[in-house]
Write an enzyme that holds these catalytic residues in place. Structure first.
Site, PDB file in Angstrom:
ATOM      1  N   GLY A  28      -2.721  -7.269   6.604  1.00  0.00           N
ATOM      2  CA  GLY A  28      -2.162  -6.448   5.537  1.00  0.00           C
ATOM      3  C   GLY A  28      -2.864  -5.114   5.446  1.00  0.00           C
ATOM      4  O   GLY A  28      -3.483  -4.645   6.402  1.00  0.00           O
ATOM      5  N   CYS A  29      -2.790  -4.485   4.292  1.00  0.00           N
ATOM      6  CA  CYS A  29      -3.414  -3.178   4.091  1.00  0.00           C
ATOM      7  C   CYS A  29      -4.887  -3.212   4.461  1.00  0.00           C
ATOM      8  O   CYS A  29      -5.635  -4.069   4.006  1.00  0.00           O
ATOM      9  CB  CYS A  29      -3.257  -2.770   2.627  1.00  0.00           C
ATOM     10  SG  CYS A  29      -4.157  -1.276   2.195  1.00  0.00           S
ATOM     11  N   PHE A  30      -5.308  -2.267   5.288  1.00  0.00           N
ATOM     12  CA  PHE A  30      -6.688  -2.302   5.769  1.00  0.00           C
ATOM     13  C   PHE A  30      -7.720  -1.976   4.701  1.00  0.00           C
ATOM     14  O   PHE A  30      -8.909  -2.245   4.877  1.00  0.00           O
ATOM     15  CB  PHE A  30      -6.900  -1.429   7.012  1.00  0.00           C
ATOM     16  CG  PHE A  30      -6.289  -0.057   7.015  1.00  0.00           C
ATOM     17  CD1 PHE A  30      -6.081   0.684   5.857  1.00  0.00           C
ATOM     18  CD2 PHE A  30      -5.912   0.523   8.226  1.00  0.00           C
ATOM     19  CE1 PHE A  30      -5.539   1.966   5.880  1.00  0.00           C
ATOM     20  CE2 PHE A  30      -5.357   1.805   8.277  1.00  0.00           C
ATOM     21  CZ  PHE A  30      -5.173   2.522   7.099  1.00  0.00           C
ATOM     22  N   TRP A  31      -7.304  -1.404   3.571  1.00  0.00           N
ATOM     23  CA  TRP A  31      -8.271  -1.118   2.505  1.00  0.00           C
ATOM     24  C   TRP A  31      -9.002  -2.389   2.068  1.00  0.00           C
ATOM     25  O   TRP A  31     -10.217  -2.411   1.940  1.00  0.00           O
ATOM     26  CB  TRP A  31      -7.565  -0.510   1.303  1.00  0.00           C
ATOM     27  CG  TRP A  31      -6.969   0.837   1.511  1.00  0.00           C
ATOM     28  CD1 TRP A  31      -7.256   1.735   2.510  1.00  0.00           C
ATOM     29  CD2 TRP A  31      -5.974   1.466   0.692  1.00  0.00           C
ATOM     30  NE1 TRP A  31      -6.498   2.866   2.350  1.00  0.00           N
ATOM     31  CE2 TRP A  31      -5.707   2.738   1.248  1.00  0.00           C
ATOM     32  CE3 TRP A  31      -5.290   1.076  -0.448  1.00  0.00           C
ATOM     33  CZ2 TRP A  31      -4.782   3.611   0.689  1.00  0.00           C
ATOM     34  CZ3 TRP A  31      -4.367   1.946  -1.013  1.00  0.00           C
ATOM     35  CH2 TRP A  31      -4.118   3.206  -0.445  1.00  0.00           C
ATOM     36  N   MET A  90       0.848  -1.181   0.000  1.00  0.00           N
ATOM     37  CA  MET A  90       0.000   0.000   0.000  1.00  0.00           C
ATOM     38  C   MET A  90       0.882   1.229   0.000  1.00  0.00           C
ATOM     39  O   MET A  90       1.905   1.250   0.678  1.00  0.00           O
ATOM     40  CB  MET A  90      -0.909   0.005   1.230  1.00  0.00           C
ATOM     41  CG  MET A  90      -1.912   1.157   1.253  1.00  0.00           C
ATOM     42  SD  MET A  90      -3.107   0.991   2.567  1.00  0.00           S
ATOM     43  CE  MET A  90      -2.054   1.103   3.995  1.00  0.00           C
TER      44      MET A  90
END
Length: 237
Positions: free
Chosen positions: A57-60, A1
């Protein structure tokens, strides 16, 4: 990210369209492939709206998947594992704060169980065998972690990890850390609902849209087309 807000502005719609087209041609190149796994054998009785906090991992992408999951009341991107003083995206991105990018999930156990949430987490949300990284992102802030809110949650999570390792459903052992939640700090507003707001952003198109598609394919009975968004709430700092 992307590690700073400035990088977010580099994602033009035209490039995003190319990324979507590339995924349509070669979906197998997505950062993490889904793994079909058995449901947990352990369970715990639950009543009323409950909270689960997960880091993968990336919270998106984590937020995006659970916003498309039936029975989820809300899914908010944020930080867990560090202090309130350093619960800031730029600081967390250094990997020195102790925080993991996390998602706080409030759910209705009459519609979805904690065990089912974990099954989705381990199956389509992320690769639990990657240590301190996920896809293209590396650092402790991207670690795999389950922050439990009760002794019952910890028992279910520990038992499920042991079950999956014993069944050897992955080529490598699960490295997900299970520990009690001390605090959750919502992320900045521009991180909330990011997948829905930026579906053609190259990172989202390549790494995260495939996760939602895998949810729809593998957990069809749990998938909802219209996401449950944060945008109308006061949940951000």
């Amino acid at each position: 990210m992307p590690s700073s807000l400035s990088r977010l502005s580099l994602c033009a719609a035209a490039i995003g369209a190319l990324a979507v087209a590339a995924f349509a041609v070669a979906p197998s190149l997505a950062a993490e492939d889904a793994v079909i796994i058995p449901p947990p054998t352990a369970s715990a009785p639950e009543a009323g709206i409950k909270t689960a906090v997960l880091a993968g991992g990336c919270f998106w992408g984590v937020q995006g998947v659970f916003q498309h999951t039936a029975g989820i009341v809300s899914a908010v991107s944020g930080y867990s594992g560090g202090s309130k003083a350093n619960a800031d995206y730029e600081k967390v991105s250094t990997g020195t704060t102790g925080h993991a990018e996390s998602v706080e999930i409030k759910y209705d156990p009459q519609k979805i169980s904690y065990g089912k949430i974990l099954q989705i987490f381990f199956s389509v949300v992320h690769d639990p065998t990657q240590l301190n990284r996920q896809g293209p992102d590396s650092g402790t802030q991207y670690r795999s972690a389950i922050f439990t809110t009760s002794d019952e949650q910890k028992q279910v999570a520990d038992a499920y990890i042991a079950q999956l390792n014993a069944a050897k459903v992955y080529k490598k052992p699960i490295v997900t850390k299970v520990g009690a939640l001390e605090a959750f700090y919502p992320a900045e507003g521009y991180h909330q609902d990011y997948l829905t707001l930026h579906p053609t952003q190259p990172y989202i198109a390549y790494n995260d849209i495939p996760k939602v598609e895998n949810l729809k394919k593998i957990f069809a009975e749990n998938y909802i087309e219209k996401p449950t968004l944060v945008s109308s709430t006061k949940a951000t700092n």
